[in-house]
Design an enzyme around this catalytic site. Sequence first.
Site, PDB file in Angstrom:
ATOM      1  CG  HIS A   1      -0.140  -0.004   2.538  1.00  0.00           C
ATOM      2  ND1 HIS A   1       0.422   1.129   3.087  1.00  0.00           N
ATOM      3  CD2 HIS A   1       0.162  -1.017   3.374  1.00  0.00           C
ATOM      4  CE1 HIS A   1       1.039   0.818   4.216  1.00  0.00           C
ATOM      5  NE2 HIS A   1       0.900  -0.484   4.418  1.00  0.00           N
TER       6      HIS A   1
ATOM      7  CD  GLU B   1       2.006  -5.811   8.406  1.00  0.00           C
ATOM      8  OE1 GLU B   1       2.158  -7.050   8.509  1.00  0.00           O
ATOM      9  OE2 GLU B   1       2.770  -5.078   7.742  1.00  0.00           O
TER      10      GLU B   1
END
Length: 415
Positions: A219, A295
């Site tokens: 990202h 994550e």
Amino acid sequence: MTQPRRFVVEADGGSRGNPGPAGYGAVVIDPATGETLAEAAEYIGVATNNVAEYKGLIAGLRAVRALLPDGPADDGPQVRVRMDSKLVVEQMSGRWKIKHPDMKPLAAEAARVLPASAVTYEWIPREKNKHADRLANEAMDAGKRGKQWEPSSSTADLAPRSSVAAALPPVSGPPGDATAGAARARAALNRPAATATPQVGWAAAPDLGEPATFVLLRHGETALTPEKRFSGSGGTDPELSAVGRGQAEHAADAFAARGTVQEIVSSPLRRCRETAGAVAARLGLEVRIEDGLRETDFGAWEGLTFGEVRERYGADLDAWLASAKAAPTGGGESFAEVARRVATTRDRLVTRYAGRTVLVVTHVTPIKTLVRLALGAPPESLFRMELSAASVSAVAYYADGNASVRLLNDTSHLR
């Protein structure tokens, strides 16, 4: 008025490199009997998967038109197109916009072959599109030899024509029903596959088909990224910063220029969804959320810098650096737990997207874990990889269980 003739078209295309040497295959089936009425395949030189898929569609529709001696009449035909390309099916059905300049003329050409009212589209899994897939691979194999595909040498239709109808299950719909008939045809073509043994070394390998290729996009930046703070799935779920949004747009531009991405999946966290959304909007694709791509949960370390964690939780940090089984302070996830979660998600995606190129928008730990597992590297290798914001890596997964790391931490699109 005579009953309209019904046909099933199954089409596919492939590219060995995406873009790379490419070919397509298409088969026309009688839905009532399961008989193969026509086959088409061609090596088309260097092209992307999407271009090859569209050309396969066009060839299949033209094959139907060639079967009509008087051309498409007002009362027919009725054609059901089945493909494992979600992009082509959704675009030709009018549900997705066609934004890529290479796709627009191909879609227009496909739409001109038969009246729009005569053709409907359906997505099918790749394993149910084996006949067309084999034709496409035969065409690419012929191109590799410097030749074009010839029907006389094809073995794509594995069911003998004289025994097709007898081998098919009963029709569940009315005579000529395309859905029931095509299901019967595919049932005859599907044969149980032998379990593959991973190939090791440089010995000659069987043709394993196209791999599932994961293009791994980290990202874009958030406010926490330049400060190098722990930012996992147990924290504040920050949005992209202005810099991060710009990085996402650069990535979108790069993927649009390459024309290779066929599917997009993303971590559920906001920074990934925003990054994936920018690319999806540019490519005209949908984003599928995969929770297993989130994550690591860094527990009490969320939002802290490495130095702050060292100062407050020194012993726990030492244990975490020394062992993949040690979790961050306060109930976070260990790297071993993350690896199990990521591997399970990887296996599911490899099965779902076999032979496809998938943009996987996720985070540092999942990307490093996928690379580590592909290389067979130890857990401590996670600390020896650099992974910049909005960087691109790539791993290809083959049918024999092997994987190949093709790219790591590429940021050329950001310059």
